[in-house]
Design an enzyme around this catalytic site. Structure first.
Site, PDB file in Angstrom:
ATOM      1  N   GLN A  45      -1.185   3.006  -5.644  1.00 36.80           N
ATOM      2  CA  GLN A  45      -2.574   3.350  -5.268  1.00 36.80           C
ATOM      3  C   GLN A  45      -3.597   2.964  -6.322  1.00 36.80           C
ATOM      4  OE1 GLN A  45      -2.816   7.424  -3.987  1.00 36.80           O
ATOM      5  NE2 GLN A  45      -2.307   6.884  -1.879  1.00 36.80           N
ATOM      6  N   ASP A  57      -4.689  -0.633  -6.014  1.00 35.46           N
ATOM      7  CA  ASP A  57      -5.089  -1.062  -4.673  1.00 35.46           C
ATOM      8  C   ASP A  57      -6.554  -1.532  -4.637  1.00 35.46           C
ATOM      9  OD1 ASP A  57      -5.603  -1.372  -1.989  1.00 35.46           O
ATOM     10  OD2 ASP A  57      -4.718   0.541  -1.372  1.00 35.46           O
ATOM     11  N   ARG A  82       0.852  -1.204   0.000  1.00 37.35           N
ATOM     12  CA  ARG A  82       0.000   0.000   0.000  1.00 37.35           C
ATOM     13  C   ARG A  82       0.874   1.235   0.000  1.00 37.35           C
ATOM     14  NH1 ARG A  82      -4.989  -1.807   3.241  1.00 37.35           N
ATOM     15  NH2 ARG A  82      -6.435  -0.843   1.818  1.00 37.35           N
ATOM     16  N   TYR A 127      -0.908  -0.736  10.083  1.00 32.38           N
ATOM     17  CA  TYR A 127      -1.864  -1.793  10.438  1.00 32.38           C
ATOM     18  C   TYR A 127      -1.782  -2.115  11.924  1.00 32.38           C
ATOM     19  CZ  TYR A 127      -2.553  -3.019   5.534  1.00 32.38           C
ATOM     20  OH  TYR A 127      -2.883  -2.989   4.214  1.00 32.38           O
ATOM     21  N   SER A 160      -8.487  -1.313  -1.279  1.00 26.76           N
ATOM     22  CA  SER A 160      -9.094  -0.008  -0.989  1.00 26.76           C
ATOM     23  C   SER A 160     -10.315   0.255  -1.858  1.00 26.76           C
ATOM     24  CB  SER A 160      -8.084   1.124  -1.201  1.00 26.76           C
ATOM     25  OG  SER A 160      -7.115   1.090  -0.199  1.00 26.76           O
TER      26      SER A 160
HETATM   27  P1  NAD Z   1      -8.201  -2.775   7.832  1.00 27.04           P
HETATM   28  O1  NAD Z   1      -9.346  -3.107   6.931  1.00 27.04           O
HETATM   29  O2  NAD Z   1      -7.101  -3.753   7.981  1.00 27.04           O
HETATM   30  O3  NAD Z   1      -8.766  -2.432   9.286  1.00 27.04           O
HETATM   31  C1  NAD Z   1      -9.835  -1.526   9.451  1.00 27.04           C
HETATM   32  C2  NAD Z   1      -9.564  -0.628  10.631  1.00 27.04           C
HETATM   33  O4  NAD Z   1      -9.776  -1.345  11.844  1.00 27.04           O
HETATM   34  C3  NAD Z   1      -8.174  -0.049  10.736  1.00 27.04           C
HETATM   35  O5  NAD Z   1      -8.234   1.359  10.674  1.00 27.04           O
HETATM   36  C4  NAD Z   1      -7.670  -0.529  12.096  1.00 27.04           C
HETATM   37  O6  NAD Z   1      -6.849   0.424  12.747  1.00 27.04           O
HETATM   38  C5  NAD Z   1      -8.973  -0.727  12.823  1.00 27.04           C
HETATM   39  N1  NAD Z   1      -8.908  -1.554  14.050  1.00 27.04           N
HETATM   40  C6  NAD Z   1      -8.221  -2.685  14.295  1.00 27.04           C
HETATM   41  N2  NAD Z   1      -8.439  -3.096  15.564  1.00 27.04           N
HETATM   42  C7  NAD Z   1      -9.302  -2.208  16.126  1.00 27.04           C
HETATM   43  C8  NAD Z   1      -9.911  -2.097  17.397  1.00 27.04           C
HETATM   44  N3  NAD Z   1      -9.674  -2.965  18.378  1.00 27.04           N
HETATM   45  N4  NAD Z   1     -10.725  -1.043  17.591  1.00 27.04           N
HETATM   46  C9  NAD Z   1     -10.989  -0.141  16.634  1.00 27.04           C
HETATM   47  N5  NAD Z   1     -10.452  -0.197  15.413  1.00 27.04           N
HETATM   48  C10 NAD Z   1      -9.607  -1.213  15.157  1.00 27.04           C
HETATM   49  O7  NAD Z   1      -7.623  -1.356   7.391  1.00 27.04           O
HETATM   50  P2  NAD Z   1      -7.480  -0.713   5.952  1.00 27.04           P
HETATM   51  O8  NAD Z   1      -8.633   0.085   5.629  1.00 27.04           O
HETATM   52  O9  NAD Z   1      -7.096  -1.793   4.989  1.00 27.04           O
HETATM   53  O10 NAD Z   1      -6.225   0.253   6.178  1.00 27.04           O
HETATM   54  C11 NAD Z   1      -4.987  -0.267   6.722  1.00 27.04           C
HETATM   55  C12 NAD Z   1      -3.854   0.726   6.587  1.00 27.04           C
HETATM   56  O11 NAD Z   1      -3.496   0.890   5.233  1.00 27.04           O
HETATM   57  C13 NAD Z   1      -4.153   2.114   7.114  1.00 27.04           C
HETATM   58  O12 NAD Z   1      -3.009   2.591   7.795  1.00 27.04           O
HETATM   59  C14 NAD Z   1      -4.407   2.909   5.894  1.00 27.04           C
HETATM   60  O13 NAD Z   1      -4.146   4.293   6.081  1.00 27.04           O
HETATM   61  C15 NAD Z   1      -3.388   2.279   4.977  1.00 27.04           C
HETATM   62  N6  NAD Z   1      -3.687   2.512   3.556  1.00 27.04           N
HETATM   63  C16 NAD Z   1      -2.713   3.068   2.778  1.00 27.04           C
HETATM   64  C17 NAD Z   1      -2.960   3.310   1.453  1.00 27.04           C
HETATM   65  C18 NAD Z   1      -1.886   3.907   0.584  1.00 27.04           C
HETATM   66  O14 NAD Z   1      -1.045   4.593   1.062  1.00 27.04           O
HETATM   67  N7  NAD Z   1      -1.888   3.618  -0.684  1.00 27.04           N
HETATM   68  C19 NAD Z   1      -4.180   2.974   0.896  1.00 27.04           C
HETATM   69  C20 NAD Z   1      -5.159   2.398   1.719  1.00 27.04           C
HETATM   70  C21 NAD Z   1      -4.886   2.155   3.056  1.00 27.04           C
END
Ligand code: NAD
Length: 372
Positions: free
Chosen positions: A127, A130, A122, A228, A133
């Site tokens: 992007q 992805d 990611r 994560y 996302s």
């Molecule tokens: P995910 O689907 O793995 O998890 C969803 C959310 O659940 C996360 O925000 C996580 O912090 C939260 N979570 C886990 N345990 C929890 C708890 N006990 N209570 C409350 N919340 C809890 O997450 P995602 O949407 O796939 O995103 C993961 C990471 O990837 C993030 O840091 C996001 O910013 C990053 N990301 C980066 C890019 C990029 O740069 N290209 C694109 C998308 C996502």
């Protein structure tokens, strides 16, 4: 090189890996494309739309698979599908490799290569590829629509001659891609939105969308790596449940999206908390495929327990098949054009995106998540 797009076989799956529009771009880039007959119909793309841009619609799945250099799918290929592929061909789909050993074994036995879109790093450069996302974003939107459908009240504040209706209160657990889109959607519909996540950087993101952040102070057991959550202790989870219980008991709609990659989803809404909720309130558990964030949610079912409607709908993005397939197609075509030209794959083994997403290479398992 010949690309085959095969029909999804997973129950209730409506998406397809390539839309006609994106198929056309790949044909213009010099690839040959063939699609299994009716593979796009559930996404509202007819065979004739593919044929009109020069892709063939083929009925015989096994010959389609055995004649392809590249096989594209949304869900992981089945062992049987891999068994029809020719040696040296390449499969690209979601694979969830660490939890799918039979598929890895089938790929190695067949001597093929396999890339997993859920393992694409990611990073900014990736992007456009992805798919996690693009699909989570649509899922977050639809979860609010599903919640609104089950709720016996409206979202916005409404002042009428017959009286004033208070806005609905929506609590969202987890502010990743799906959670952030759920906040934006619920706000657009006029709800008051409260959100909790344990990654500290999410506070600002939630507030910028107009959500109120429910602060839960992390402890040493909360492990966060590369954006994560990698792990939390049972003690912390108990503390967190206590802090959020009051917010959930006052909510009209709760949407849970909290995930810990490679692990069971954290339990955030135990049964006592469901019992404390208002009659007629709704929970949409988006984490149900990973075991659920709510103790009462049931995979694939919508149930009423303690007067609360609990939606355990898996694969929510597939409920928006047109947009989900369009975005997935763009993700996967950008990924393919990064990895290959019409004449073959580049196999740049030290390149970050290739290295991060290549699971099996010419029959050899290579990804660190499966090679110990
Ligand atoms: P995910 O689907 O793995 O998890 C969803 C959310 O659940 C996360 O925000 C996580 O912090 C939260 N979570 C886990 N345990 C929890 C708890 N006990 N209570 C409350 N919340 C809890 O997450 P995602 O949407 O796939 O995103 C993961 C990471 O990837 C993030 O840091 C996001 O910013 C990053 N990301 C980066 C890019 C990029 O740069 N290209 C694109 C998308 C996502």
């Amino acid at each position: 090189m010949k690309i085959a797009i095969i029909k999804e076989t997973k129950a209730f799956e409506k998406r397809v890996a390539l839309s006609p529009e994106v198929c056309k771009q790949l044909i213009q880039a010099g690839f040959e494309c063939a699609i299994e007959k009716e593979a796009g119909v559930s996404s509202f793309f007819e065979d004739t739309a593919y044929e009109a841009i020069g892709a063939k619609a083929e009925k015989n799945k096994s010959s389609l698979l055995s004649g392809a250099d590249i096989v594209l799918k949304v869900n992981p290929l089945t062992v049987e599908e891999v068994g029809h592929m020719k040696k040296g061909a390449v499969a690209i789909s979601f694979m969830y490799a660490a939890t799918n050993p039979e598929l890895i074994e089938a790929c190695t036995k067949q001597g093929i290569s396999a890339f997993s879109v859920d393992a694409i790093p990611r990073i900014s450069r990736a992007q456009k590829m992805d798919a996690l996302s693009s699909q989570a974003n649509l899922g977050g939107y639809k979860s609010v629509i599903i919640g609104a459908y089950h709720l016996g009240k409206i979202f916005p504040l409404l002042m009428t001659a017959a009286g004033t209706i208070k806005p609905a209160k929506v609590v969202i657990m987890g502010a990743g891609v799906a959670g952030l889109q759920a906040i934006a959607t619920a706000k657009r519909l006029g709800a008051v939105v409260e959100v909790s996540d344990i990654r500290p950087e999410t506070k600002e993101q939630v507030q910028s969308l107009g959500g109120k952040f429910i602060e839960v102070k992390g402890d040493d057991s909360v492990k966060i790596e590369g954006g994560y959550v990698k792990g939390i202790s049972e003690d912390f989870l108990k503390k967190q449940q206590e802090v959020i219980a009051r917010h959930i008991s006052e909510a009209d709609l709760v949407i849970t999206t909290a995930l810990i990659p490679g692990k069971k989803a954290p339990m955030l809404v135990p049964e006592e908390v469901v019992k404390s909720m208002k009659l007629g309130s709704v929970i949409v558990d988006m984490a149900v495929e990973q075991g659920g964030n709510c103790a009462c949610s049931e995979y694939g079912k919508t149930i009423v327990k303690h007067g609360v409607t609990i939606v355990g709908e898996p694969n929510i993005p597939s409920l928006l098949p047109l947009n989900a397939s369009e975005l997935y197609a763009k993700n996967i075509a950008t990924f393919l054009l990064h990895l290959a030209t019409k004449d073959g794959f580049k196999w740049e083994m030290d390149e970050e995106i290739t290295k991060g997403s290549l699971i099996v290479h010419n029959g050899k398992a290579v990804h660190p998540s499966i090679v110990k």
